[in-house]
Enzyme design. Structure first.
Site, PDB file in Angstrom:
ATOM      1  N   ASP A  57     -46.855  36.601 -41.515  1.00  9.97           N
ATOM      2  CA  ASP A  57     -46.641  35.645 -42.433  1.00  9.97           C
ATOM      3  C   ASP A  57     -45.223  35.630 -41.992  1.00  9.97           C
ATOM      4  O   ASP A  57     -43.752  34.969 -42.258  1.00  9.97           O
ATOM      5  CB  ASP A  57     -46.659  34.615 -42.894  1.00  9.97           C
ATOM      6  N   GLU A 137     -63.347  22.325 -15.473  1.00 12.61           N
ATOM      7  CA  GLU A 137     -62.333  22.882 -16.509  1.00 12.61           C
ATOM      8  C   GLU A 137     -61.813  21.817 -17.279  1.00 12.61           C
ATOM      9  O   GLU A 137     -63.295  20.322 -17.214  1.00 12.61           O
ATOM     10  CB  GLU A 137     -61.113  23.004 -16.096  1.00 12.61           C
ATOM     11  N   LYS A 139     -62.416  18.091 -19.976  1.00 15.45           N
ATOM     12  CA  LYS A 139     -61.156  17.405 -20.152  1.00 15.45           C
ATOM     13  C   LYS A 139     -61.011  16.966 -21.608  1.00 15.45           C
ATOM     14  O   LYS A 139     -61.789  16.276 -22.099  1.00 15.45           O
ATOM     15  CB  LYS A 139     -61.872  16.306 -19.166  1.00 15.45           C
ATOM     16  N   ASP A 141     -59.531  15.775 -24.845  1.00 17.62           N
ATOM     17  CA  ASP A 141     -59.729  14.186 -25.260  1.00 17.62           C
ATOM     18  C   ASP A 141     -57.781  14.224 -25.857  1.00 17.62           C
ATOM     19  O   ASP A 141     -58.508  14.527 -27.554  1.00 17.62           O
ATOM     20  CB  ASP A 141     -60.645  14.234 -26.067  1.00 17.62           C
ATOM     21  N   TYR A 250     -53.087  22.396 -17.414  1.00 16.16           N
ATOM     22  CA  TYR A 250     -53.935  22.020 -16.063  1.00 16.16           C
ATOM     23  C   TYR A 250     -53.411  21.226 -14.863  1.00 16.16           C
ATOM     24  O   TYR A 250     -54.698  21.741 -13.831  1.00 16.16           O
ATOM     25  CB  TYR A 250     -55.101  21.236 -16.694  1.00 16.16           C
ATOM     26  N   LYS A 347     -67.362  12.645 -17.052  1.00 13.20           N
ATOM     27  CA  LYS A 347     -67.918  12.465 -18.839  1.00 13.20           C
ATOM     28  C   LYS A 347     -69.393  12.823 -19.496  1.00 13.20           C
ATOM     29  O   LYS A 347     -70.223  12.379 -18.740  1.00 13.20           O
ATOM     30  CB  LYS A 347     -67.793  10.599 -18.369  1.00 13.20           C
ATOM     31  N   CYS A 441     -72.008 -20.025 -47.406  1.00 10.78           N
ATOM     32  CA  CYS A 441     -70.095 -19.237 -47.132  1.00 10.78           C
ATOM     33  C   CYS A 441     -70.222 -17.727 -48.528  1.00 10.78           C
ATOM     34  O   CYS A 441     -70.861 -18.679 -49.479  1.00 10.78           O
ATOM     35  CB  CYS A 441     -69.138 -19.409 -47.119  1.00 10.78           C
ATOM     36  N   CYS A 444     -66.800 -18.869 -50.853  1.00 13.85           N
ATOM     37  CA  CYS A 444     -66.609 -20.182 -51.298  1.00 13.85           C
ATOM     38  C   CYS A 444     -67.798 -20.866 -51.315  1.00 13.85           C
ATOM     39  O   CYS A 444     -67.823 -22.279 -51.456  1.00 13.85           O
ATOM     40  CB  CYS A 444     -65.541 -21.180 -50.407  1.00 13.85           C
ATOM     41  N   CYS A 459     -67.519 -20.635 -41.964  1.00 13.20           N
ATOM     42  CA  CYS A 459     -67.039 -21.310 -43.125  1.00 13.20           C
ATOM     43  C   CYS A 459     -66.946 -22.991 -42.555  1.00 13.20           C
ATOM     44  O   CYS A 459     -64.758 -22.266 -41.832  1.00 13.20           O
ATOM     45  CB  CYS A 459     -66.710 -20.537 -44.219  1.00 13.20           C
ATOM     46  N   CYS A 464     -60.574 -22.082 -48.134  1.00  8.09           N
ATOM     47  CA  CYS A 464     -61.762 -20.255 -48.010  1.00  8.09           C
ATOM     48  C   CYS A 464     -60.760 -19.759 -48.511  1.00  8.09           C
ATOM     49  O   CYS A 464     -60.294 -19.591 -47.775  1.00  8.09           O
ATOM     50  CB  CYS A 464     -63.014 -20.370 -47.331  1.00  8.09           C
TER      51      CYS A 464
HETATM   52  S1  IVH Z   1     -55.799  16.532 -13.577  1.00  6.35           S
HETATM   53  C1  IVH Z   1     -54.820  13.776 -10.266  1.00  6.35           C
HETATM   54  N1  IVH Z   1     -57.509  18.197 -15.742  1.00  6.35           N
HETATM   55  O1  IVH Z   1     -57.501  12.880 -17.943  1.00  6.35           O
HETATM   56  C2  IVH Z   1     -55.214  14.243 -11.795  1.00  6.35           C
HETATM   57  N2  IVH Z   1     -56.318  15.472 -16.275  1.00  6.35           N
HETATM   58  O2  IVH Z   1     -58.150  10.066 -16.415  1.00  6.35           O
HETATM   59  C3  IVH Z   1     -54.091  14.274 -13.155  1.00  6.35           C
HETATM   60  N3  IVH Z   1     -57.348  15.632 -18.634  1.00  6.35           N
HETATM   61  O3  IVH Z   1     -54.574  11.183 -17.830  1.00  6.35           O
HETATM   62  C4  IVH Z   1     -55.741  15.326 -14.117  1.00  6.35           C
HETATM   63  N4  IVH Z   1     -57.611  17.033 -18.885  1.00  6.35           N
HETATM   64  O4  IVH Z   1     -54.877  13.060 -19.064  1.00  6.35           O
HETATM   65  C5  IVH Z   1     -56.720  16.444 -15.645  1.00  6.35           C
HETATM   66  N5  IVH Z   1     -58.479  19.588 -17.130  1.00  6.35           N
HETATM   67  C6  IVH Z   1     -57.654  18.454 -16.808  1.00  6.35           C
HETATM   68  C7  IVH Z   1     -58.080  16.945 -17.730  1.00  6.35           C
HETATM   69  C8  IVH Z   1     -57.469  16.189 -17.308  1.00  6.35           C
HETATM   70  C9  IVH Z   1     -57.557  15.305 -19.637  1.00  6.35           C
HETATM   71  C10 IVH Z   1     -56.401  13.576 -19.079  1.00  6.35           C
HETATM   72  C11 IVH Z   1     -55.693  13.530 -17.799  1.00  6.35           C
HETATM   73  C12 IVH Z   1     -55.388  12.252 -17.131  1.00  6.35           C
HETATM   74  C13 IVH Z   1     -56.591  11.706 -17.823  1.00  6.35           C
HETATM   75  C14 IVH Z   1     -56.997  11.212 -16.126  1.00  6.35           C
END
Ligand code: IVH
Length: 702
Positions: A57, A137, A139, A141, A250, A347, A441, A444, A459, A464
């Site tokens: 660092d 890939e 998703k 969050d 992505y 999901k 309550c 009160c 209540c 109160c």
């Molecule tokens: S592709 C048209 N790839 O999910 C498709 N989205 O519910 C565009 N997200 O707003 C999205 N991981 O913020 C894509 N590997 C991934 C993702 C991803 C997270 C989110 C993204 C989007 C939301 C849609």
């Protein structure tokens, strides 16, 4: 990005630089400055993309400081894409709106194997079964971002916003070290490209941030996603930098060459390869977490594998995204207004935990509604520790047969609010006890009543203390009077100290006494006073919201505030008149009627007015409106140069027109500024829409 040979070279360069003293002349500085930037970018990539530190660092800091010194001493050598420019100085102003050239759509959701099979079948029906393969890939969050690179430089970073218009957060985005400030897209013939991805905070970093906050006595953050999106939108890029955000890329939104030809599909042919290409250019992309699958069986297996592994992953993910790999085929399947047909989000099921229900507390809301709240053993779930969960009302407890001492299943979907799914009857020992809802309550001791057709016990004692407290907290809150410097905790303290009891007391505060209270300095008293004074000038709908009339939210309050000069006029309105207003039904009308026919409420309003609080219609709204636009519908797109968006809205409405949010057959006029994007294209295809420039619009209302 950097192969073995390049790595060796950059490490040697680093050694040389570390042995160099800060240059004293412009010539010497000029010679070394590019090397310094290259070396720092190289170490950023190793550290933030490869998660590998190749130097200590202190050594990194030495290089960074030297670069900073050079730039401070010889400002001509400073460039916008220098790594020192990642942390912009001072506060950035607002985040100007930016229209996305290609809308940022959402994803269709699937929850199980059969949803994935259906998705695959739909695709095959649409474009045939030849050569179908999918990339799967994570998703992520986090918070989605769109980055625009022009001539190899990062020129803009934006939030998703509503998908059409996002916010320009370039200074903040530049502080993310995993986002290259320059990248050699030109080697691929790309002149301008938009990348999409997600900014997020690693789980361990998030936990660390919360630990620190706890130590400092600050409120901890609820989850990594909100913390990330908050960090992206702070006015202080330094704060963004401190939150340790990372960005995974992505998706390519669009890519064009110098002549403006689209390269997506024609040159950049496969999603999986595009992502690899981005990785080669220095971006952080999903690697081992992604798989190119030859058929839906492989897709399903990979999704399920990750559902099992999600807890071991370093980042928060709430599912997997399945994308048709061939970009030309993607285009063939097309889009709905909400999502592409070529992708689906699988999901994950919400995370669950088991916990013992210790006891139930009863909270009194501002309208007297009693909410039972389950206190459970501290239970870590999806990044936070849960100790209390709402049980909503008595019926909820009875329907789920929840008992004291039960083991309950707690769920927390991506959202912030935890939920009790139900008890685990097998875990009962016989010691569990029925929950007896109180009949008085808890504050009160007034007997509770349950009005016909309602779920909550109430209540009914207006005085109160709990209700008073909640009413005051509501009065000052963001959606109501929005009094800066007067939050929930301060309201509680002032009440406890006898400084306030009724909303009118807020405008008669004894600032001298407050100044003598512990923890209050001159500055904080001044800020409080400023906040209170400023709220007197609020538009009157805020006061209507603040008074907490049942069923009256912002929309109804705005409607009501528009219709009279003084709010006191509502004393003389009958139910029919109220019901004739837009969107006001019998229940709402009755509640408003009751409020304005209660002498105590009228006293409060009169008292507030005498203390200087605005109870009248905004003078702007009194301006005679005309009907030049005759109810026609308008939409604005592109960057407006003659007036702001707010002004545009006001002009349309005050001249009798209506605003629409998107292009559709219902639209009469599209007003275009510069750089109009997809909305203009769409509107050109609908013959009944008239396209105007800003000047032509102004002429319509002149
Ligand atoms: S592709 C048209 N790839 O999910 C498709 N989205 O519910 C565009 N997200 O707003 C999205 N991981 O913020 C894509 N590997 C991934 C993702 C991803 C997270 C989110 C993204 C989007 C939301 C849609």
């Amino acid at each position: 990005m950097y192969n073995a040979a390049a790595k060796k070279e950059y490490l040697q360069l680093t050694q040389r630089l570390l042995a160099t003293e800060a240059p004293q002349t412009l010539e010497a500085a000029d010679e070394i400055v590019k090397d310094l930037r290259d070396a720092i970018s190289f170490h950023d990539w190793n550290y933030y993309i490869q998660s590998q530190a190749l130097i200590a660092d202190q050594q990194y800091d030495y290089l960074f400081k030297m670069l900073k010194q050079i730039e401070a001493r010889f400002p001509d050598l400073l460039t916008e894409d220098s790594p020192t420019q990642r942390v912009a100085h001072g506060l950035s102003p607002d985040f100007p709106p930016v229209e996305h050239n290609v809308p940022m759509l959402s994803l269709d959701n699937g929850y199980d194997e059969s949803d994935l099979r259906e998705f695959d079948n739909r695709i095959r029906k649409l474009i045939g079964s030849q050569g179908i393969s999918y990339t799967v890939e994570p998703k992520f969050d986090g918070s989605s971002i769109a980055l625009v690179y022009e001539n190899d430089r990062l020129v803009r970073g934006a939030t998703r916003g509503d998908g059409q218009v996002g916010e320009d957060i370039t200074p903040n985005v530049k502080t993310l070290r995993s986002i290259p400030l320059t990248a050699r897209f030109s080697d691929l013939g790309i002149a301008k490209i938009e990348l999409r991805g997600e900014a997020l905070i690693k789980n361990t970093v998030f936990a660390e941030i919360n630990n620190q906050r706890r130590e400092q006595g600050l409120k901890t953050f609820q989850n990594a996603r909100n913390t990330a999106s908050g960090a992206l939108r702070t006015k202080d890029p330094g704060e963004t930098a401190r939150r340790g955000l990372e960005a995974f890329m992505y998706q390519i939104g669009y890519a064009i060459d110098a002549e403006g030809n689209n390269l997506l599909g024609s040159h950049l042919k496969f999603h999986s390869e595009n992502v690899k290409q981005l990785q080669a250019l220095g971006f952080k992309v999903p690697t081992t977490e992604t798989k190119l699958c030859a058929n839906i069986e492989e897709v399903i297996a990979f999704c399920e594998e990750w559902e099992r592994k999600r807890n071991d992953y370093e980042y928060e993910i709430d599912g997997m995204v399945v994308k048709l790999d061939d970009i030309k085929k993607q285009e063939l399947t097309g889009y709905t207004s909400h999502h592409p047909r070529w992708a689906i989000a699988f999901k994950f099921k919400a995370r669950q935990a088991k916990a013992k229900l210790l006891h139930v507390e009863y909270q009194v809301g501002r309208t007297g509604a009693i909410t039972p709240v389950a206190k459970i053993e501290p239970t870590p779930l999806a990044g936070v520790t849960i100790v209390s969960i709402s049980l909503h009302n008595e019926d909820f407890i009875r329907e789920k047969d929840i008992r004291l001492g039960d083991t309950v299943i707690v769920e927390r979907a991506g959202d912030v609010i935890p939920y009790i799914v139900g008890p685990v009857p097998e875990a009962r020992t016989g010691e569990e006890a029925i929950i007896h809802f109180p009949d008085k309550c808890p504050t009160c001791e007034t007997a509770l009543v349950k009005p016909e057709g309602e779920a909550a016990w109430r209540c009914v004692n207006f005085d109160c203390p709990s209700q008073q407290e909640e009413r005051l907290i509501h009065f000052v809150s963001k959606d109501a009077m929005d009094i800066e410097g007067l939050g929930r905790d301060i309201v509680r303290r002032f009440m406890a100290e006898g400084l306030i009891q009724h909303v009118t007391d807020i405008y008669q505060l004894d600032y001298r006494r407050i100044g003598q209270m512990e923890g209050w300095g001159q500055k904080s008293v001044e800020n409080l006073q400023k906040g209170v004074e400023a709220s007197k000038e609020n538009p009157s709908w805020r006061l209507l919201v603040a008074l907490g009339i049942r069923h009256v939210g912002t929309i109804t309050a705005k409607e009501l505030a528009k219709k009279v000069i003084s709010l006191l006029e509502y004393q003389n309105w009958d139910l029919e008149q109220l019901m004739a207003l837009e969107d006001i039904g019998p229940k709402v009308a009755e509640s408003i009627h009751e409020f304005f026919h209660n002498a105590a409420n009228i006293d409060t309003l009169e008292k507030l007015a005498s203390l200087g609080v605005n109870i009248s219609r905004n003078p702007e709204a009194d301006k005679p409106t005309n009907d030049k636009l005759g109810g026609k519908t308008f939409l604005f797109t592109g960057s407006l140069t003659q007036f702001s968006r707010d002004k545009a809205k006001e002009l349309v409405e005050s001249n009798g027109g209506k605003l629409l949010g998107s292009v559709s057959k219902n639209l009469d006029y599209l007003v275009v500024g510069t750089d109009a994007g997809s909305k203009l294209e769409k509107a050109q295809k609908i013959p009944t829409i008239t396209i105007l420039n800003e000047q032509e619009f102004l002429e319509m209302i002149a």
